[in-house]
Scaffold this motif. Structure first.
Motif, PDB file in Angstrom:
ATOM      1  N   THR A   1       0.696  -1.180  -0.110  1.00 48.86           N
ATOM      2  CA  THR A   1       0.046   0.052   0.140  1.00 48.86           C
ATOM      3  C   THR A   1       0.931   1.372   0.103  1.00 48.86           C
ATOM      4  O   THR A   1       1.871   1.270   0.595  1.00 48.86           O
ATOM      5  CB  THR A   1      -0.787  -0.097   1.114  1.00 48.86           C
ATOM      6  N   ILE A   2       0.502   2.269  -0.675  1.00 48.71           N
ATOM      7  CA  ILE A   2       1.339   3.382  -0.736  1.00 48.71           C
ATOM      8  C   ILE A   2       0.642   4.502   0.548  1.00 48.71           C
ATOM      9  O   ILE A   2      -0.380   4.430   0.701  1.00 48.71           O
ATOM     10  CB  ILE A   2       1.023   4.312  -1.883  1.00 48.71           C
ATOM     11  N   TYR A   3       1.633   4.832   1.475  1.00 51.95           N
ATOM     12  CA  TYR A   3       1.353   5.561   2.317  1.00 51.95           C
ATOM     13  C   TYR A   3       1.617   7.088   2.268  1.00 51.95           C
ATOM     14  O   TYR A   3       2.404   7.495   1.355  1.00 51.95           O
ATOM     15  CB  TYR A   3       2.494   5.163   3.697  1.00 51.95           C
ATOM     16  N   PHE A   4       1.032   7.755   3.165  1.00 51.82           N
ATOM     17  CA  PHE A   4       1.454   9.409   3.068  1.00 51.82           C
ATOM     18  C   PHE A   4       2.707   9.573   3.091  1.00 51.82           C
ATOM     19  O   PHE A   4       3.259  10.615   2.181  1.00 51.82           O
ATOM     20  CB  PHE A   4       0.425   9.872   4.187  1.00 51.82           C
ATOM     21  N   ALA A   5       3.489   8.894   3.700  1.00 54.89           N
ATOM     22  CA  ALA A   5       4.877   9.279   3.856  1.00 54.89           C
ATOM     23  C   ALA A   5       5.607   9.089   2.557  1.00 54.89           C
ATOM     24  O   ALA A   5       6.889   9.505   2.342  1.00 54.89           O
ATOM     25  CB  ALA A   5       5.540   8.248   5.009  1.00 54.89           C
TER      26      ALA A   5
ATOM     27  N   LEU B   1       1.016   7.942  -8.618  1.00 57.00           N
ATOM     28  CA  LEU B   1       0.295   7.111  -7.448  1.00 57.00           C
ATOM     29  C   LEU B   1       0.150   7.804  -6.189  1.00 57.00           C
ATOM     30  O   LEU B   1       0.928   8.797  -6.054  1.00 57.00           O
ATOM     31  CB  LEU B   1       1.637   5.971  -7.050  1.00 57.00           C
ATOM     32  N   PHE B   2      -0.857   7.481  -5.471  1.00 59.38           N
ATOM     33  CA  PHE B   2      -1.483   8.097  -4.498  1.00 59.38           C
ATOM     34  C   PHE B   2      -1.507   7.568  -3.310  1.00 59.38           C
ATOM     35  O   PHE B   2      -1.544   6.174  -3.062  1.00 59.38           O
ATOM     36  CB  PHE B   2      -3.003   9.127  -4.910  1.00 59.38           C
ATOM     37  N   CYS B   3      -1.458   8.389  -2.203  1.00 57.21           N
ATOM     38  CA  CYS B   3      -1.683   7.663  -0.714  1.00 57.21           C
ATOM     39  C   CYS B   3      -3.102   6.683  -0.858  1.00 57.21           C
ATOM     40  O   CYS B   3      -4.003   6.963  -1.349  1.00 57.21           O
ATOM     41  CB  CYS B   3      -1.786   8.748   0.146  1.00 57.21           C
ATOM     42  N   GLY B   4      -2.815   5.322  -0.321  1.00 59.62           N
ATOM     43  CA  GLY B   4      -4.203   4.744  -0.032  1.00 59.62           C
ATOM     44  C   GLY B   4      -4.271   3.633  -1.412  1.00 59.62           C
ATOM     45  O   GLY B   4      -4.480   2.559  -1.636  1.00 59.62           O
ATOM     46  N   ASP B   5      -3.244   3.923  -2.600  1.00 53.45           N
ATOM     47  CA  ASP B   5      -3.096   2.830  -3.651  1.00 53.45           C
ATOM     48  C   ASP B   5      -2.368   1.532  -3.336  1.00 53.45           C
ATOM     49  O   ASP B   5      -1.805   1.638  -2.632  1.00 53.45           O
ATOM     50  CB  ASP B   5      -2.452   3.598  -5.021  1.00 53.45           C
TER      51      ASP B   5
ATOM     52  N   ASN C   1      -3.945  -2.182 -10.288  1.00 52.75           N
ATOM     53  CA  ASN C   1      -4.932  -2.683 -10.969  1.00 52.75           C
ATOM     54  C   ASN C   1      -4.700  -3.359 -12.335  1.00 52.75           C
ATOM     55  O   ASN C   1      -5.248  -3.071 -13.458  1.00 52.75           O
ATOM     56  CB  ASN C   1      -6.215  -1.831 -10.989  1.00 52.75           C
ATOM     57  N   ASN C   2      -3.436  -4.258 -12.204  1.00 54.84           N
ATOM     58  CA  ASN C   2      -2.888  -4.911 -13.471  1.00 54.84           C
ATOM     59  C   ASN C   2      -2.437  -3.876 -14.739  1.00 54.84           C
ATOM     60  O   ASN C   2      -2.200  -4.157 -15.710  1.00 54.84           O
ATOM     61  CB  ASN C   2      -3.985  -6.025 -14.087  1.00 54.84           C
ATOM     62  N   GLU C   3      -2.354  -2.483 -14.368  1.00 51.69           N
ATOM     63  CA  GLU C   3      -2.073  -1.571 -15.241  1.00 51.69           C
ATOM     64  C   GLU C   3      -0.627  -1.028 -14.928  1.00 51.69           C
ATOM     65  O   GLU C   3      -0.322  -0.729 -13.622  1.00 51.69           O
ATOM     66  CB  GLU C   3      -2.944  -0.140 -15.351  1.00 51.69           C
ATOM     67  N   LEU C   4       0.147  -1.030 -15.765  1.00 52.05           N
ATOM     68  CA  LEU C   4       1.662  -0.619 -15.554  1.00 52.05           C
ATOM     69  C   LEU C   4       1.862   0.907 -15.301  1.00 52.05           C
ATOM     70  O   LEU C   4       1.316   1.810 -16.145  1.00 52.05           O
ATOM     71  CB  LEU C   4       2.491  -0.965 -16.971  1.00 52.05           C
ATOM     72  N   ILE C   5       2.262   1.201 -14.125  1.00 52.11           N
ATOM     73  CA  ILE C   5       2.266   2.616 -13.696  1.00 52.11           C
ATOM     74  C   ILE C   5       3.708   3.045 -13.740  1.00 52.11           C
ATOM     75  O   ILE C   5       3.986   4.249 -14.025  1.00 52.11           O
ATOM     76  CB  ILE C   5       1.906   2.546 -12.122  1.00 52.11           C
ATOM     77  N   ALA C   6       4.821   2.076 -13.558  1.00 50.93           N
ATOM     78  CA  ALA C   6       6.124   2.633 -13.594  1.00 50.93           C
ATOM     79  C   ALA C   6       7.287   1.218 -13.934  1.00 50.93           C
ATOM     80  O   ALA C   6       6.554   0.283 -13.547  1.00 50.93           O
ATOM     81  CB  ALA C   6       6.604   3.364 -12.205  1.00 50.93           C
ATOM     82  N   LYS C   7       7.937   1.670 -14.406  1.00 49.17           N
ATOM     83  CA  LYS C   7       9.166   0.580 -14.597  1.00 49.17           C
ATOM     84  C   LYS C   7      10.579   1.105 -13.759  1.00 49.17           C
ATOM     85  O   LYS C   7      10.831   2.413 -14.065  1.00 49.17           O
ATOM     86  CB  LYS C   7       9.408   0.440 -16.093  1.00 49.17           C
ATOM     87  N   ALA C   8      11.395   0.288 -13.176  1.00 45.89           N
ATOM     88  CA  ALA C   8      12.488   0.506 -12.527  1.00 45.89           C
ATOM     89  C   ALA C   8      13.511  -0.477 -12.903  1.00 45.89           C
ATOM     90  O   ALA C   8      13.105  -1.513 -13.449  1.00 45.89           O
ATOM     91  CB  ALA C   8      12.231   0.780 -10.921  1.00 45.89           C
TER      92      ALA C   8
END
Length: 128
Positions: free
Chosen positions: A5-9, A65-69, A94-101
């Motif tokens: 989960t993405i956190y506010f921090a 990406l946002f908090c809660g994602d 949700n199975n969608e590519l958001i980033a690559k690293a």
């Protein structure tokens, strides 16, 4: 696959995940990968004979990406040579590519700082 989960921090003042924080989250996925190889992480990261520092890192964002994602990270490790490997990360929401690293790692002796071969337990993971 590593889920988190993405956190506010993890976000910046605009409420979007800060780039270096997503690289840090990718590193969490790398640690999870090592754990799945039954590597004792405290021993691995404090080993006096072997260290595997990152020598290159890059990241591309396709969407914010946002908090809660809730994200999933797939990683693929590739052996470059006997001393170097790289890991490619796909960050999905949700199975969608958001980033690559990508991170590139080299095996060294931490006392001499000289390069050495990657340990067999890690090298074996490239063969699966």
């Amino acid at each position: 696959m590593y889920q988190r989960t993405i956190y506010f921090a993890d976000t910046d003042s605009a409420g979007v995940v800060y780039f270096s924080n997503l690289l840090s989250i990718c590193h969490e996925a790398y640690e999870d990968f090592l754990s799945n190889l039954n590597i004792n992480l405290p021993d691995f990261f404090s080993n006096k004979l072997i260290a595997i520092p990152i020598i290159h890192a890059e990241i591309d964002f396709f969407k914010p990406l946002f908090c809660g994602d809730i994200i999933s990270i797939n990683l693929e490790a590739t052996l470059i040579n006997e001393k170097v490997f790289e890991i490619q990360y796909q960050v999905l929401k949700n199975n969608e590519l958001i980033a690559k690293a990508l991170t590139r790692h080299i095996c060294i002796n931490p006392q001499t700082r000289k390069t050495q071969e990657i340990p067999p337990i890690i090298k074996q993971s490239f063969e699966t």
